[in-house]
Design an enzyme around this catalytic site. Sequence first.
Site, PDB file in Angstrom:
ATOM      1  N   ASN A 264       2.628  -8.920   7.435  1.00 34.60           N
ATOM      2  CA  ASN A 264       1.225  -8.534   7.282  1.00 34.60           C
ATOM      3  C   ASN A 264       0.547  -9.448   6.289  1.00 34.60           C
ATOM      4  OD1 ASN A 264       1.373  -6.328   8.925  1.00 34.60           O
ATOM      5  ND2 ASN A 264       1.296  -4.817   7.289  1.00 34.60           N
TER       6      ASN A 264
ATOM      7  N   PHE B 287      -2.803   3.618   0.359  1.00 33.09           N
ATOM      8  CA  PHE B 287      -3.845   2.632   0.606  1.00 33.09           C
ATOM      9  C   PHE B 287      -4.086   2.566   2.105  1.00 33.09           C
ATOM     10  CE2 PHE B 287      -4.939  -0.016  -3.137  1.00 33.09           C
ATOM     11  CZ  PHE B 287      -4.260   0.750  -4.067  1.00 33.09           C
TER      12      PHE B 287
ATOM     13  N   LYS C  54      -5.281   9.962   7.653  1.00 28.43           N
ATOM     14  CA  LYS C  54      -3.982   9.494   7.129  1.00 28.43           C
ATOM     15  C   LYS C  54      -3.584  10.266   5.878  1.00 28.43           C
ATOM     16  CE  LYS C  54      -4.269   4.803   8.745  1.00 28.43           C
ATOM     17  NZ  LYS C  54      -4.523   3.419   8.420  1.00 28.43           N
TER      18      LYS C  54
ATOM     19  N   LYS D 180      -0.103  12.248   5.706  1.00 30.72           N
ATOM     20  CA  LYS D 180       0.932  11.786   4.784  1.00 30.72           C
ATOM     21  C   LYS D 180       0.990  12.616   3.494  1.00 30.72           C
ATOM     22  CE  LYS D 180       0.689   7.118   6.712  1.00 30.72           C
ATOM     23  NZ  LYS D 180       1.008   5.701   6.528  1.00 30.72           N
TER      24      LYS D 180
HETATM   25  N1  CTP Z   1       2.794   2.707   4.850  1.00 34.48           N
HETATM   26  C1  CTP Z   1       4.106   3.059   4.675  1.00 34.48           C
HETATM   27  N2  CTP Z   1       5.029   2.763   5.637  1.00 34.48           N
HETATM   28  C2  CTP Z   1       4.660   2.122   6.769  1.00 34.48           C
HETATM   29  C3  CTP Z   1       3.300   1.774   6.968  1.00 34.48           C
HETATM   30  C4  CTP Z   1       2.390   2.089   5.982  1.00 34.48           C
HETATM   31  O1  CTP Z   1       4.452   3.643   3.660  1.00 34.48           O
HETATM   32  N3  CTP Z   1       5.573   1.844   7.686  1.00 34.48           N
HETATM   33  C5  CTP Z   1       1.810   3.055   3.816  1.00 34.48           C
HETATM   34  C6  CTP Z   1       1.056   1.884   3.221  1.00 34.48           C
HETATM   35  O2  CTP Z   1       1.693   1.339   2.079  1.00 34.48           O
HETATM   36  C7  CTP Z   1      -0.298   2.502   2.863  1.00 34.48           C
HETATM   37  C8  CTP Z   1      -0.462   3.606   3.873  1.00 34.48           C
HETATM   38  O3  CTP Z   1       0.843   3.861   4.398  1.00 34.48           O
HETATM   39  O4  CTP Z   1      -0.281   3.087   1.580  1.00 34.48           O
HETATM   40  C9  CTP Z   1      -1.406   3.325   5.001  1.00 34.48           C
HETATM   41  O5  CTP Z   1      -1.018   2.223   5.733  1.00 34.48           O
HETATM   42  P1  CTP Z   1      -1.723   1.809   7.092  1.00 34.48           P
HETATM   43  O6  CTP Z   1      -0.910   0.724   7.720  1.00 34.48           O
HETATM   44  O7  CTP Z   1      -3.151   1.519   6.881  1.00 34.48           O
HETATM   45  O8  CTP Z   1      -1.605   3.129   7.913  1.00 34.48           O
HETATM   46  P2  CTP Z   1      -0.710   3.556   9.086  1.00 34.48           P
HETATM   47  O9  CTP Z   1      -0.247   4.909   8.825  1.00 34.48           O
HETATM   48  O10 CTP Z   1       0.336   2.539   9.338  1.00 34.48           O
HETATM   49  O11 CTP Z   1      -1.758   3.636  10.286  1.00 34.48           O
HETATM   50  P3  CTP Z   1      -2.267   2.567  11.324  1.00 34.48           P
HETATM   51  O12 CTP Z   1      -1.446   1.308  11.166  1.00 34.48           O
HETATM   52  O13 CTP Z   1      -2.053   3.251  12.606  1.00 34.48           O
HETATM   53  O14 CTP Z   1      -3.716   2.364  10.997  1.00 34.48           O
END
Ligand code: CTP
Length: 399
Positions: A205, A318, A332, A336
């Site tokens: 990413n 975040f 979210k 979570k």
């Molecule tokens: N996060 C995590 N584990 C993952 C993906 C994300 O702990 N496998 C955490 C990130 O560190 C952040 C939060 O979840 O604090 C939101 O991440 P984001 O990628 O924006 O959300 P997702 O739940 O992955 O949703 P989407 O990708 O469907 O938007």
Amino acid sequence: MNKIALGVTSSISIFKAADIIRLFQKEDLTVQVIMTDRATNFIQPEFFTALSGQPTIVKLFDQKKHPIEHITLAAEISLLLIAPATANIIAKLASGLADDFLSTFYLAVKSPVLIAPAMNEAMFLHPQTQANIKKLRDLGVAFVEPESGYLACGQQGSGRLASPEKIVQISLRLIRQQPVFKDKLIVVTAGPTREALDPIRFLSNRSSGKMGYELAREAYERGAEVVLISGPVELPPPAGIKVEKVISAEDMRQAVLKYYDRASVVIMSAAVSDFKFSQTSQEKIKKEDLPSAIKLDRTPDILEELGRLKRGQLLVGFAAETSEPKVRAQEKMKRKKLDLMVVNDVSRHDIGFESDDNEVYLLWPDGRERLIGKTSKKKVSREILTEIGAMVNGRKGNN
Ligand code: CTP
């Protein structure tokens, strides 16, 4: 109080005091330099006067100034830092000898005192120096351990002045620590994760890790114990903070879980990869062998798992969104079980990602929200930690 007294003594590492002054100034702190007479053999007082914008003090009784300047100045400062500190000044302070401005001033100071020694290894390890350091430690004086490396005498060993970054980081912690963060473990994740396809290629990413590193630094300055779990980034490890380097989402998950029971707060600012390759090759995949499709699997959602396992920890997430940032982030946060959500609008090019600036929305489970307008990531992290401090104090959360 925004003033620091910086005592400078006669060590070859005296030039590093210039960097220390600059780093304090970046934190909007004024530095009043005090030199010992012997330090002026290395550098003229005017050098520090020009750098600090404050007339350098050397003599105890300067006719032009207030006759008891050491007393008035003692009331104005929030820290006395002596860097570099020779064996001589340490011995003088340990015995309470007051025969120049710096040693007299030390006795008048009520604020914290921090000493960064710099000397030859044999002098530093001499039982007399060690006894003097112990005596001062017992009296509440803090020390920044010298580092190992090449010394001015040509030898290698311990006794080299710690880095200006480390000295300033520890100084800021002494000034800014808050009771609410005392004995609290704050886990911060930062940077991207990488999911390997083969030994050469990976899926990742966009993330510089700057926001997470600033948050870790800020939490450390406020007096928390900080563990920074970092994916691969180009940033130097912040001084004083325990850093665990990880590569994949699974590595990050295991590292976070290791500390989770003991943690009071987890700040998940890492850009965790949501996908990984179903199969990872141990050998480099040749161009000719490229399959027509590569299958991906989901990585573990670390934050969702933390939400499920939660027992009183404060969870900060975040969200990086390109459309309807607040609506998606609210969803979210619920899913979570977060206590605070920090929302970035990543469709904007002037903030976020590699930039030093950011603009974020803070959202709470009770519907409250706050905009932190465009400012440096350092200032954004300061605001976030202030909110976290208030939440830890009030023990309000999404349990
Ligand atoms: N996060 C995590 N584990 C993952 C993906 C994300 O702990 N496998 C955490 C990130 O560190 C952040 C939060 O979840 O604090 C939101 O991440 P984001 O990628 O924006 O959300 P997702 O739940 O992955 O949703 P989407 O990708 O469907 O938007």
